[in-house]
Design an enzyme around this catalytic site. Structure first.
Site, PDB file in Angstrom:
ATOM      1  N   ARG A 221       0.873  -1.182   0.000  1.00  0.00           N
ATOM      2  CA  ARG A 221       0.000   0.000   0.000  1.00  0.00           C
ATOM      3  C   ARG A 221       0.901   1.220   0.000  1.00  0.00           C
ATOM      4  NH1 ARG A 221      -2.791   4.067  -0.058  1.00  0.00           N
ATOM      5  NH2 ARG A 221      -4.960   4.222   0.652  1.00  0.00           N
ATOM      6  N   GLU A 229     -10.811   5.170  -6.253  1.00  0.00           N
ATOM      7  CA  GLU A 229     -11.152   3.760  -6.456  1.00  0.00           C
ATOM      8  C   GLU A 229     -11.455   3.514  -7.928  1.00  0.00           C
ATOM      9  OE1 GLU A 229     -10.918   1.494  -4.140  1.00  0.00           O
ATOM     10  OE2 GLU A 229     -10.405   2.928  -2.558  1.00  0.00           O
ATOM     11  N   ARG A 263      -1.323  -5.581   4.318  1.00  0.00           N
ATOM     12  CA  ARG A 263      -0.446  -5.000   3.297  1.00  0.00           C
ATOM     13  C   ARG A 263       0.720  -4.262   3.953  1.00  0.00           C
ATOM     14  NH1 ARG A 263      -5.065  -1.703   0.117  1.00  0.00           N
ATOM     15  NH2 ARG A 263      -5.241  -0.944   2.262  1.00  0.00           N
TER      16      ARG A 263
END
Length: 331
Positions: A221, A229, A263
């Protein structure tokens, strides 16, 4: 490039006998114009797609492979913030860009330009930013590994010292048995073993010389930014920009933390380019101030806002964290 430079070198700046003995086969010495020679040849390749004459005498690979080197070197040269100015800097760029190619080819290319060979370079002092938990040096990134504008999947060779001691024994065993199964053309068994390897967070990839590489998977990330998005305006554009920045590149990643989804949260560098900086400046991401207070991130976002580039061409772009919250609450 080679013929023109040799002519100028031989007629305008002809060295003494002692000096000429130190010249590389490209007609330059490491202390003179080797960097310019490489720069000129890359510019020439950009126009003609032709590699320099005579290079084949100093390397082992054929011209098709040589053209692949020059494409990679041209991209690296263009993307670095400060192009090499010294033979040492040029040599390091070549070594880093072609680090997974044959040693004889890399050293032959360096010698062709009279650039320092790897064993002659002084080690660069390590400078790891404060707060970094560990550093990753990845294998080349596939475009399919980019999920959106702020998340990617990368793989790290388990021969890396940090990784080698952490590979589970059952994964090591499965990788060995898979290799045997493939050699015996038992592909059903090989695929089943590879599935076990993948389920454990690893994968067997194919290297440049068709060798198997056992690699560990990391989901990354990008620290300090939040991109639209995929279904939001500019979501596709943000993803495409990130793909362009990382595809085919071996990345350096400074990992600071792990998020609630498992992540690794980190800063990504692609051929010396700070990826988050580019995403912010081009208007493909927001500064995620709730999790990262670095003032330079805010500055880069404000510059993009002022220029109305990327998502800032919209009059009132929706924040991705608010978009996610609305959907969680069913709005």
């Amino acid at each position: 490039m080679g013929n023109a430079l040799r002519f100028l070198w031989g007629n305008c700046c002809k060295p003494s006998t002692q000096e000429s003995e130190s010249l590389g086969p490209h007609g330059v010495s490491a202390a003179t114009v080797g960097v310019s020679a490489l720069s000129h040849d890359l510019f020439h390749f950009d126009i003609t797609a032709q590699v320099p004459e005579g290079l084949s005498q100093h390397v082992v690979s054929l011209k098709k492979a040589q053209a692949n080197w020059y494409r990679k070197l041209l991209d690296a040269w263009k993307e670095t913030k400060s192009p090499p100015k010294t033979p040492e800097e040029a040599s390091r760029l070549v070594i880093q860009t072609l680090k997974r190619h044959q040693k004889a080819d890399v050293e032959g290319l360096l010698a062709f330009y009279g650039l320092p060979l790897p064993h002659t370079l002084e080690p660069v002092p390590l400078s790891v930013p404060v707060g970094v938990k560990f550093e990753l040096q990845t294998l080349p990134v596939d475009a399919k590994a980019v999920a959106d504008g702020d998340t990617i999947t990368v793989y790290v060779d388990t021969s890396d010292p940090r990784e080698s001691s952490a590979v589970p024994r059952d994964v090591q065993f499965a990788a060995i048995e898979r290799s045997k199964a493939r050699a015996a053309k038992d592909y059903v068994k090989a695929d089943a073993l590879h599935k076990n390897i993948i389920d454990a967070g690893y994968r067997v990839l194919t290297g440049l010389d068709n060798e198997d590489i056992l690699a560990r998977k990391y989901r990354i990330r990008l620290r300090g930014i939040d991109a639209p998005e995929s279904s939001m305006p500019f979501g596709k554009e943000a993803k495409d920009k990130l793909i362009k920045l990382v595809q085919g590149k071996c990345l350096k990643i400074y990992v600071y933390d792990t998020d609630r989804y498992g992540r690794s949260v980190g800063d990504i560098y692609s051929n010396g380019v700070f990826v988050q900086e580019t995403m912010l400046k081009k208007g493909f991401a927001w500064h995620y101030a709730a999790y990262d207070r670095r003032p330079e991130l805010a500055l880069w976002e404000n510059q993009a806002r002022a220029a109305k580039v990327g998502l800032w061409a919209q009059s009132n772009p929706e924040k991705p964290w608010e978009w996610r919250k609305d959907r969680r609450e069913g709005r």
